[in-house]
Design a protein around this motif. Sequence first.
Motif, PDB file in Angstrom:
ATOM      1  N   ILE A 131       0.839  -1.201   0.000  1.00 50.93           N
ATOM      2  CA  ILE A 131       0.000   0.000   0.000  1.00 50.93           C
ATOM      3  C   ILE A 131       0.873   1.250   0.000  1.00 50.93           C
ATOM      4  O   ILE A 131       0.643   2.199  -0.754  1.00 50.93           O
ATOM      5  CB  ILE A 131      -0.941  -0.011   1.212  1.00 50.93           C
ATOM      6  N   ASN A 132       1.903   1.260   0.842  1.00 51.38           N
ATOM      7  CA  ASN A 132       2.792   2.417   0.923  1.00 51.38           C
ATOM      8  C   ASN A 132       3.540   2.635  -0.395  1.00 51.38           C
ATOM      9  O   ASN A 132       3.706   3.775  -0.856  1.00 51.38           O
ATOM     10  CB  ASN A 132       3.777   2.226   2.076  1.00 51.38           C
ATOM     11  N   GLN A 133       3.980   1.560  -1.026  1.00 46.53           N
ATOM     12  CA  GLN A 133       4.718   1.680  -2.281  1.00 46.53           C
ATOM     13  C   GLN A 133       3.834   2.154  -3.422  1.00 46.53           C
ATOM     14  O   GLN A 133       4.189   3.083  -4.161  1.00 46.53           O
ATOM     15  CB  GLN A 133       5.337   0.327  -2.643  1.00 46.53           C
ATOM     16  N   VAL A 134       2.675   1.541  -3.558  1.00 47.71           N
ATOM     17  CA  VAL A 134       1.839   1.783  -4.737  1.00 47.71           C
ATOM     18  C   VAL A 134       1.063   3.089  -4.628  1.00 47.71           C
ATOM     19  O   VAL A 134       0.986   3.860  -5.596  1.00 47.71           O
ATOM     20  CB  VAL A 134       0.868   0.604  -4.952  1.00 47.71           C
ATOM     21  N   ALA A 135       0.489   3.350  -3.466  1.00 47.71           N
ATOM     22  CA  ALA A 135      -0.413   4.498  -3.327  1.00 47.71           C
ATOM     23  C   ALA A 135       0.230   5.705  -2.664  1.00 47.71           C
ATOM     24  O   ALA A 135      -0.303   6.816  -2.787  1.00 47.71           O
ATOM     25  CB  ALA A 135      -1.655   4.078  -2.527  1.00 47.71           C
ATOM     26  N   LEU A 136       1.360   5.527  -1.972  1.00 47.50           N
ATOM     27  CA  LEU A 136       1.883   6.593  -1.119  1.00 47.50           C
ATOM     28  C   LEU A 136       3.336   6.944  -1.406  1.00 47.50           C
ATOM     29  O   LEU A 136       3.973   7.635  -0.606  1.00 47.50           O
ATOM     30  CB  LEU A 136       1.722   6.178   0.356  1.00 47.50           C
ATOM     31  N   THR A 183     -18.922  -3.534   1.529  1.00 48.05           N
ATOM     32  CA  THR A 183     -18.712  -2.202   0.966  1.00 48.05           C
ATOM     33  C   THR A 183     -17.742  -1.429   1.847  1.00 48.05           C
ATOM     34  O   THR A 183     -17.896  -1.394   3.069  1.00 48.05           O
ATOM     35  CB  THR A 183     -20.041  -1.440   0.858  1.00 48.05           C
ATOM     36  N   LEU A 184     -16.754  -0.814   1.218  1.00 47.62           N
ATOM     37  CA  LEU A 184     -15.773   0.021   1.901  1.00 47.62           C
ATOM     38  C   LEU A 184     -16.097   1.482   1.615  1.00 47.62           C
ATOM     39  O   LEU A 184     -16.021   1.922   0.455  1.00 47.62           O
ATOM     40  CB  LEU A 184     -14.358  -0.317   1.423  1.00 47.62           C
ATOM     41  N   LEU A 185     -16.481   2.244   2.659  1.00 47.67           N
ATOM     42  CA  LEU A 185     -16.747   3.666   2.502  1.00 47.67           C
ATOM     43  C   LEU A 185     -15.425   4.422   2.461  1.00 47.67           C
ATOM     44  O   LEU A 185     -14.584   4.277   3.352  1.00 47.67           O
ATOM     45  CB  LEU A 185     -17.607   4.191   3.653  1.00 47.67           C
ATOM     46  N   THR A 186     -15.262   5.236   1.442  1.00 45.91           N
ATOM     47  CA  THR A 186     -13.997   5.922   1.178  1.00 45.91           C
ATOM     48  C   THR A 186     -14.258   7.406   0.999  1.00 45.91           C
ATOM     49  O   THR A 186     -15.194   7.784   0.296  1.00 45.91           O
ATOM     50  CB  THR A 186     -13.356   5.350  -0.101  1.00 45.91           C
ATOM     51  N   PRO A 187     -13.441   8.276   1.616  1.00 50.09           N
ATOM     52  CA  PRO A 187     -13.638   9.710   1.400  1.00 50.09           C
ATOM     53  C   PRO A 187     -13.309  10.113  -0.025  1.00 50.09           C
ATOM     54  O   PRO A 187     -12.508   9.459  -0.706  1.00 50.09           O
ATOM     55  CB  PRO A 187     -12.672  10.357   2.404  1.00 50.09           C
ATOM     56  N   ASN A 188     -13.932  11.195  -0.458  1.00 49.20           N
ATOM     57  CA  ASN A 188     -13.758  11.673  -1.823  1.00 49.20           C
ATOM     58  C   ASN A 188     -12.415  12.397  -1.956  1.00 49.20           C
ATOM     59  O   ASN A 188     -12.342  13.620  -2.045  1.00 49.20           O
ATOM     60  CB  ASN A 188     -14.916  12.611  -2.188  1.00 49.20           C
ATOM     61  N   MET A 201      -5.963  10.187  -2.765  1.00 47.78           N
ATOM     62  CA  MET A 201      -5.044   9.293  -2.081  1.00 47.78           C
ATOM     63  C   MET A 201      -5.784   8.132  -1.438  1.00 47.78           C
ATOM     64  O   MET A 201      -5.423   6.963  -1.608  1.00 47.78           O
ATOM     65  CB  MET A 201      -4.234  10.058  -1.028  1.00 47.78           C
ATOM     66  N   GLU A 202      -6.856   8.441  -0.682  1.00 51.88           N
ATOM     67  CA  GLU A 202      -7.606   7.386  -0.023  1.00 51.88           C
ATOM     68  C   GLU A 202      -8.297   6.478  -1.046  1.00 51.88           C
ATOM     69  O   GLU A 202      -8.419   5.268  -0.831  1.00 51.88           O
ATOM     70  CB  GLU A 202      -8.634   7.975   0.934  1.00 51.88           C
ATOM     71  N   THR A 203      -8.731   7.055  -2.151  1.00 55.18           N
ATOM     72  CA  THR A 203      -9.340   6.236  -3.201  1.00 55.18           C
ATOM     73  C   THR A 203      -8.338   5.244  -3.759  1.00 55.18           C
ATOM     74  O   THR A 203      -8.664   4.065  -3.980  1.00 55.18           O
ATOM     75  CB  THR A 203      -9.888   7.132  -4.327  1.00 55.18           C
ATOM     76  N   GLN A 204      -7.107   5.681  -3.952  1.00 55.07           N
ATOM     77  CA  GLN A 204      -6.090   4.767  -4.465  1.00 55.07           C
ATOM     78  C   GLN A 204      -5.753   3.690  -3.435  1.00 55.07           C
ATOM     79  O   GLN A 204      -5.578   2.517  -3.785  1.00 55.07           O
ATOM     80  CB  GLN A 204      -4.831   5.522  -4.872  1.00 55.07           C
ATOM     81  N   VAL A 205      -5.675   4.068  -2.167  1.00 55.19           N
ATOM     82  CA  VAL A 205      -5.442   3.075  -1.121  1.00 55.19           C
ATOM     83  C   VAL A 205      -6.572   2.046  -1.125  1.00 55.19           C
ATOM     84  O   VAL A 205      -6.337   0.830  -1.027  1.00 55.19           O
ATOM     85  CB  VAL A 205      -5.323   3.757   0.259  1.00 55.19           C
ATOM     86  N   ALA A 206      -7.813   2.532  -1.247  1.00 58.56           N
ATOM     87  CA  ALA A 206      -8.964   1.620  -1.270  1.00 58.56           C
ATOM     88  C   ALA A 206      -8.867   0.661  -2.455  1.00 58.56           C
ATOM     89  O   ALA A 206      -9.185  -0.542  -2.322  1.00 58.56           O
ATOM     90  CB  ALA A 206     -10.262   2.422  -1.334  1.00 58.56           C
ATOM     91  N   MET A 244     -17.537  -1.277   6.389  1.00 58.54           N
ATOM     92  CA  MET A 244     -16.184  -0.872   6.744  1.00 58.54           C
ATOM     93  C   MET A 244     -15.962   0.528   6.198  1.00 58.54           C
ATOM     94  O   MET A 244     -16.482   0.882   5.137  1.00 58.54           O
ATOM     95  CB  MET A 244     -15.152  -1.848   6.174  1.00 58.54           C
ATOM     96  N   ALA A 245     -15.179   1.359   6.913  1.00 59.72           N
ATOM     97  CA  ALA A 245     -14.973   2.738   6.502  1.00 59.72           C
ATOM     98  C   ALA A 245     -13.568   3.192   6.842  1.00 59.72           C
ATOM     99  O   ALA A 245     -12.951   2.705   7.798  1.00 59.72           O
ATOM    100  CB  ALA A 245     -16.004   3.658   7.168  1.00 59.72           C
ATOM    101  N   PHE A 246     -13.082   4.143   6.068  1.00 61.47           N
ATOM    102  CA  PHE A 246     -11.815   4.782   6.370  1.00 61.47           C
ATOM    103  C   PHE A 246     -11.984   5.712   7.578  1.00 61.47           C
ATOM    104  O   PHE A 246     -13.012   6.380   7.721  1.00 61.47           O
ATOM    105  CB  PHE A 246     -11.338   5.625   5.180  1.00 61.47           C
TER     106      PHE A 246
END
Length: 493
Positions: free
Chosen positions: A288-293, A340-345, A348-353, A388-390
């Motif tokens: 996750i850290n490598q790909v999204a961050l 369903t994973l709730l993700t903020p708009n 960065m968080e979308t890519q992590v999701a 589940m949610a961020f």
Amino acid sequence: MIRLFACVLAVAATPAMAQTLRIGIGADPNVLDPARSGSFVERVVFTALCDRLLDIGPDLSFRPELATAWAWEDGGRSLRLTLREDARFHDGTRLDAEAVKINLDRYRSAPESVRKSELRPVTAVEAPDARTVIIRLDQPYAPLLSVLSDRSGMIMSPTALARLGARIGEDPVCSGPFRLTRRVAQDRIEMERVPDHWNAANIHVQRVVMQPIPDSNVRLLNLRAGQLDLIERVAPSDVASARRDARIAIAESTAIAYQGIYFNTESGALRDPRLREALELSIDRGIINQVALDNLFVPNNQPEAPGTPYHFANRPVPGRDLDRARALLRDAGQPNPAFTLLTPNAPMETQVAEVIQSMAAEAGFRVRIETLEASTMVARADSGRYDMAFGIWSGRADPDGNIALWIASDGFLNRMKYRNPQVDAAFIAARQSTDPATRRGFYQAAMDQWMADRPMLILYHFRWFWGMRARMEGFQPSPDGLIRFSGLRLPPG
């Protein structure tokens, strides 16, 4: 995206632009009432509007703000605060001990207050004279100083509270360096400098306009175009290119903040703890850290960052184990569970999701990502309508404030409906001691249990990256991610 960019252009056309600090923030605040507040972005806004009894320095030590001195008494069962003499509310009334008492009593007892759990040990608040506040406790409570450096320490005008009551968030009257002049939901928050503020000599801008722009790319685009002066949370994928841009500067700090994902343990699709364990085993925090961050954050599974006093090296980040994950799903009778994973708009968080979605699919999970505006996502989670949610936590100087508010049965962020008497007992014992070794033992015991139950998973600790116009002066990066306005100066021109 077009609408947001146009809004920022409109801000650029306001009068006295050279004296206006234009800030791009990551979301629109849900409510501007410290009693009800539960999001990080609200704390960013409150730093301009509302002084606190104590502040936190860059080294996470406590320093004076409304209180100039403090002392423990009665074996840690009382805290005496001495207030500054020159503080005033935005409506002109004097900030005194009685005003502090009214606010603390509201946070302790008002139906709308989510501060009750963090002030539960408080039995009485006394104001023996105008400058002295005594907080009585039923037992020693080590986290209290940290609590008073956050929203429970924000003091609002008793006159405004009497007028508006639970609706105070519509017109928050505090004692900070700026007063609210206008708010347009989803568009902007406008504030003006308070000329008689006790620290006015160090406040060098006349107006502050905060623009909620969830898309970090749009925030950076507006900064590069000169339509914003300062933005929070530059995305890791943009840091390298931003550093090469001579028009802007990047400030950074290791964060006490972390990113987690939490589960509805009462009625969500992953209420079976075997499914939650399988999900953790299906993901790899390092990937996750490598790909999204861009490898800029710190993979972690604990509320305290590695190397800090309350991080436990004997509980390392677990490795990925797809075979074990699949076996747990079979044992639970759900080889292909869907949730369903709730993700903020936010990009960065979308890519992590999406990375989580892809990795979890290899174990058999079917993950649907639902992207929501931040306040809408929190409202959904608070109502229990989620799987589940961020959840981002901006971090506190005391370890209790980094986990108990999420995990304790009465924690105001316990949207998971998690209940464990052993965990609650360990938190209570840890709060009653000021000895670090004793407290470590209790937090370790609590963590061993809640990590086994997995009401939430911590994914990584942040690094804060702020972008600003080149030659801006006086910006001081802080591990808590907040913007301090004292000493901050716009560049010339």
